[in-house]
Design a protein around this motif. Sequence first.
Motif, PDB file in Angstrom:
ATOM      1  N   ILE A 142      33.570  47.362  28.994  1.00  0.00           N
ATOM      2  CA  ILE A 142      35.153  47.075  29.091  1.00  0.00           C
ATOM      3  C   ILE A 142      35.983  46.998  27.636  1.00  0.00           C
ATOM      4  O   ILE A 142      36.962  46.638  27.565  1.00  0.00           O
TER       5      ILE A 142
ATOM      6  N   PRO B  13      35.721  43.229  23.045  1.00  0.00           N
ATOM      7  CA  PRO B  13      36.368  41.964  23.626  1.00  0.00           C
ATOM      8  C   PRO B  13      37.488  41.601  22.800  1.00  0.00           C
ATOM      9  O   PRO B  13      37.466  41.577  21.586  1.00  0.00           O
ATOM     10  N   ARG B  14      38.698  41.046  23.197  1.00  0.00           N
ATOM     11  CA  ARG B  14      39.855  40.694  22.600  1.00  0.00           C
ATOM     12  C   ARG B  14      40.298  39.279  22.894  1.00  0.00           C
ATOM     13  O   ARG B  14      40.448  38.572  21.684  1.00  0.00           O
TER      14      ARG B  14
ATOM     15  N   LYS C 292      38.684  33.488  27.819  1.00  0.00           N
ATOM     16  CA  LYS C 292      39.217  32.323  28.431  1.00  0.00           C
ATOM     17  C   LYS C 292      38.332  31.736  29.160  1.00  0.00           C
ATOM     18  O   LYS C 292      37.524  32.168  30.325  1.00  0.00           O
TER      19      LYS C 292
ATOM     20  N   GLU D 238      36.817  34.423  31.595  1.00  0.00           N
ATOM     21  CA  GLU D 238      37.354  35.685  31.734  1.00  0.00           C
ATOM     22  C   GLU D 238      37.194  36.378  30.308  1.00  0.00           C
ATOM     23  O   GLU D 238      37.428  35.772  29.601  1.00  0.00           O
ATOM     24  N   VAL D 239      37.003  37.841  30.390  1.00  0.00           N
ATOM     25  CA  VAL D 239      36.777  38.446  28.982  1.00  0.00           C
ATOM     26  C   VAL D 239      37.966  39.703  29.132  1.00  0.00           C
ATOM     27  O   VAL D 239      37.698  40.368  30.037  1.00  0.00           O
ATOM     28  N   VAL D 240      38.831  39.551  28.256  1.00  0.00           N
ATOM     29  CA  VAL D 240      39.700  40.845  28.155  1.00  0.00           C
ATOM     30  C   VAL D 240      39.320  41.679  27.024  1.00  0.00           C
ATOM     31  O   VAL D 240      39.222  41.075  25.883  1.00  0.00           O
TER      32      VAL D 240
ATOM     33  N   GLY E  19      39.182  47.147  29.439  1.00  0.00           N
ATOM     34  CA  GLY E  19      39.191  46.455  31.195  1.00  0.00           C
ATOM     35  C   GLY E  19      38.914  45.042  31.044  1.00  0.00           C
ATOM     36  O   GLY E  19      38.966  44.585  30.037  1.00  0.00           O
ATOM     37  N   ARG E  20      38.753  44.411  32.050  1.00  0.00           N
ATOM     38  CA  ARG E  20      38.670  42.784  32.101  1.00  0.00           C
ATOM     39  C   ARG E  20      37.647  42.406  33.203  1.00  0.00           C
ATOM     40  O   ARG E  20      37.422  42.909  34.080  1.00  0.00           O
TER      41      ARG E  20
ATOM     42  N   ARG F 119      36.081  39.347  35.065  1.00  0.00           N
ATOM     43  CA  ARG F 119      36.418  37.938  35.485  1.00  0.00           C
ATOM     44  C   ARG F 119      35.072  37.315  36.291  1.00  0.00           C
ATOM     45  O   ARG F 119      34.830  37.751  37.122  1.00  0.00           O
TER      46      ARG F 119
ATOM     47  N   THR G 182      37.958  44.839  36.239  1.00  0.00           N
ATOM     48  CA  THR G 182      39.496  45.462  36.359  1.00  0.00           C
ATOM     49  C   THR G 182      39.329  46.470  35.153  1.00  0.00           C
ATOM     50  O   THR G 182      39.472  46.293  34.174  1.00  0.00           O
ATOM     51  N   ARG G 183      39.650  47.711  35.683  1.00  0.00           N
ATOM     52  CA  ARG G 183      40.049  48.833  34.808  1.00  0.00           C
ATOM     53  C   ARG G 183      41.005  49.585  35.445  1.00  0.00           C
ATOM     54  O   ARG G 183      40.926  50.206  36.301  1.00  0.00           O
TER      55      ARG G 183
END
Length: 326
Positions: free
Chosen positions: A145, A148-149, A152, A239-241, A245-246, A248, A264-265
């Motif tokens: 993904i 990581p930015r 949560k 959650e990793v944004v 992508g993300r 959860r 999620t992409r």
Amino acid sequence: MGPDPLRLGLLSTARINGSILAAAAAGRRAAVVAVASRDLARAEAYAAAHGIPRAHGSYEALLEDTEVDAVYVPLPNRLHHEWTMRALEAGKHVLVEKPYSRRPVDVDEAFGEADRRGLVLMEAFMYRHHPQTGIVAEFVASGAIGEPRLLKADFSFSLDNPEDIRAKPELDGGSLMDVGCYCVSGLRLIGGEPREATGEQLLGPTGIDMSFRGALRFADGVVGLLHCSFESARTQELEVVGEDGRLRVEAPWRPDWGGAVLVTRGDEVTTIDVPEADSFVCALENFADAIAGISPPLLGRADALGQARAIDALYRAAGTGGPVSL
Ligand SMILES: NC(=O)c1ccc[n+]([C@@H]2O[C@H](COP(=O)([O-])OP(=O)(O)OC[C@H]3O[C@@H](n4cnc5c(N)ncnc54)[C@H](OP(=O)(O)O)[C@@H]3O)[C@@H](O)[C@H]2O)c1
């Protein structure tokens, strides 16, 4: 034929023992051979109810039991360090409940003692042993993904009993200690060791933090937000944004409660398959294997120290209202 089962003693009649007893029965790598309570009658009744061979009327007596190899310490948080030290001094390996301590100096002292005596000491973050946790960490580390930015983490529920150990400041209760420590652990698993902490706590009538909201800042500008509470609907989430992508995780801390791992992409949502497993069985097996010299403990001094440092920094930040460097 595998090694003989580890002979485990339970230091108290804590509710969480139920999961360890079930794991020992299911996994066959450890056998619960003794239980101690501050009250002999309570220990005897507990032993009879759970088919445990020996009951002791004090924790000291269990530590003197020569047919116990290792001790499980499911005491209130404030007592973890004292009884871990006493167990190590009695020559027992120790599996101690999370969070070991909010004081980094305690962690250093205990792991130093374990090393000196050649004993295994492990903090019982059971979720770390579940295959889901390794799969999630590897997936993020693979770059699937992107970098990581934002991270949560949440773990919350409603605590109704003011007599619960979690509500007592003198026993190191509080939401950050009880459930927030999972958020700290999960954020550190993805982000590494934090460099700065900020936090805000909402205190209840007994003086413990009923809710805690905070942020941990990691290398490369990655930020981890955490929320934990004793006055919220039951919630667990990680959650990793990332840049691309993300991810959860719906049941990060208690995978056995059920939940998906969703990626999620763009408009596409996929799920990652996770094998079924019992975190407590996996943890007990790793603890027994570490003692038998079969494999290293998954969680050792570095992780417990990272936990204590981050929890300490979050509480200090909440106390001063400003950021705390680690
Ligand atoms: N890994 C996990 O998934 C998980 C889940 C739940 C809890 N935990 C951890 O496990 C520990 C115990 O939690 P729990 O919910 O099982 O607690 P609990 O049911 O309240 O049990 C704590 C036990 O400690 C003993 N104790 C000694 N001094 C005490 C004191 N001053 N006040 C109250 N009890 C005292 C009591 O046993 P005797 O009366 O028999 O001596 C009591 O049964 C905590 O550190 C918690 O964070 C971990």
